[in-house]
Design an enzyme around this catalytic site. Structure first.
Site, PDB file in Angstrom:
ATOM      1  N   ARG A  63       0.815  -1.203   0.000  1.00 15.12           N
ATOM      2  CA  ARG A  63       0.000   0.000   0.000  1.00 15.12           C
ATOM      3  C   ARG A  63       0.855   1.262   0.000  1.00 15.12           C
ATOM      4  NH1 ARG A  63      -3.246  -3.039   4.682  1.00 15.12           N
ATOM      5  NH2 ARG A  63      -1.044  -3.353   5.167  1.00 15.12           N
ATOM      6  N   ASP A  64       0.256   2.346  -0.501  1.00 16.22           N
ATOM      7  CA  ASP A  64       0.924   3.644  -0.535  1.00 16.22           C
ATOM      8  C   ASP A  64       0.774   4.324   0.822  1.00 16.22           C
ATOM      9  OD1 ASP A  64       2.199   5.948  -1.452  1.00 16.22           O
ATOM     10  OD2 ASP A  64       0.341   6.808  -2.264  1.00 16.22           O
ATOM     11  N   SER A  65       1.375   3.712   1.829  1.00 24.87           N
ATOM     12  CA  SER A  65       1.321   4.217   3.206  1.00 24.87           C
ATOM     13  C   SER A  65       2.684   4.070   3.866  1.00 24.87           C
ATOM     14  CB  SER A  65       0.250   3.465   4.014  1.00 24.87           C
ATOM     15  OG  SER A  65      -1.030   3.672   3.465  1.00 24.87           O
TER      16      SER A  65
END
Length: 306
Positions: A63-65
């Protein structure tokens, strides 16, 4: 020496990125996430590349986290830089920590011959801007120090640091977005990236009007893509980023092919839609490797591509 090499020697990648940012007209960067996609972006004619954090994360299956490290981003960007001769702007998220993490990241980008980094004023670890309604923002003074640290640490005089303002995304309104953008400009940012998830683009156009070309303004119309680019050019936007379309296209294409092969147990249905293997060999210049092998390997040694 071919024309690309002559052009590269005449102007560095970073100088060419600066020229794109400073151009009176609208410039465009296209998203890429690995060496192949970067090479495709260059091949179709774009003058610069956006190394998307979302797309690099997605390509690695996370994820883009901030689930991937700065080192993993640098690995991906290194392949992209090695595969191309056009300038790259890297999505640096929040700088992967405080000012010290951010300035180290900048030094490493400069060693890779990357041209620019974009740092956003959210807290580490960040969340993708399109998730949730409000996200915590960095203290303005702290973020200004991070920008200054990045500028002081670049080893390429033409390297650009872009400050990404998330006030509109976080529901803080136009006034705070403008105040933050101005503070970051004064701290040394070479350009300001104003971000929005509204679908009509009105708050971006309002920001651009009030901003009045104080320094280059960067946008990405992911949600407000129906607005014509002419409107942004008239408003004084410098650079427009197509931020994630290659990744999203590849996800759809891979899903379609995998489903068809799984359901039909044959390749004949999908082959017409696929790039021929020879085309890939030609695109990645396998012939050059054979030629180099004949030049550098001793007579009778195995072929370089065998």
């Amino acid at each position: 020496m071919d024309s690309t090499q002559r052009f590269t020697s005449a102007a560095s990648k970073s100088a060419r990125m600066r020229k794109l940012l400073d151009s009176p007209g609208l410039s465009f960067l296209m998203e890429a996430h690995n060496g192949l996609s970067a090479r495709i972006v260059q091949d179709v004619g774009f003058a610069g590349i956006w190394a998307s954090g979302f797309s690099i994360s997605t390509a690695l299956g996370v994820r883009d986290s901030n689930e991937i490290s700065a080192g993993e981003v640098l690995d991906a960007v290194g392949y992209m830089a090695d595969a191309t001769t056009i300038p790259i702007m890297v999505d640096g998220d929040t700088g992967y920590g405080n000012f010290n993490n951010a300035r180290r990241f900048v030094r490493q980008l400069c060693r890779l011959d990357v041209s620019a980094v974009c740092i956003e004023d959210k807290l580490f670890p960040k969340t993708n801007s399109f998730i949730g309604d409000e996200q915590p923002l960095a203290d303005v003074d702290e973020f200004c120090g991070k920008i200054a640290a990045c500028k002081d640490s670049q080893t390429d005089g033409d390297f650009s640091v872009i400050a990404r303002v998330e006030a509109l995304v976080s529901g803080r309104g136009l006034a705070e977005a403008l105040d933050r953008g101005e503070a970051y400009r004064r701290a040394g940012a070479d350009a300001v990236f104003i971000h929005s998830k509204s679908k009509d683009g009105k708050e971006i156009l309002a920001f651009a009007e009030e901003w009045a070309r104080r320094c280059p303004l960067v946008i990405t119309p992911t949600t407000y893509h129906a607005v014509g680019v002419e409107a942004f050019e008239r408003a004084g936007v410098s650079t427009l980023i197509w931020a994630n379309q290659n990744m999203r296209a590849s996800v759809q294409a891979m899903r379609d092919v995998s489903r068809a092969v799984f359901e039909n147990n044959r390749l004949s249905d999908v082959e017409p839609a696929l790039a021929p293997v020879k085309e890939i060999f030609d695109f990645l210049d396998y012939a050059e490797l054979d030629e180099a092998g004949r030049r550098y390997l001793p007579a009778g040694a195995p072929e370089a591509t065998s």
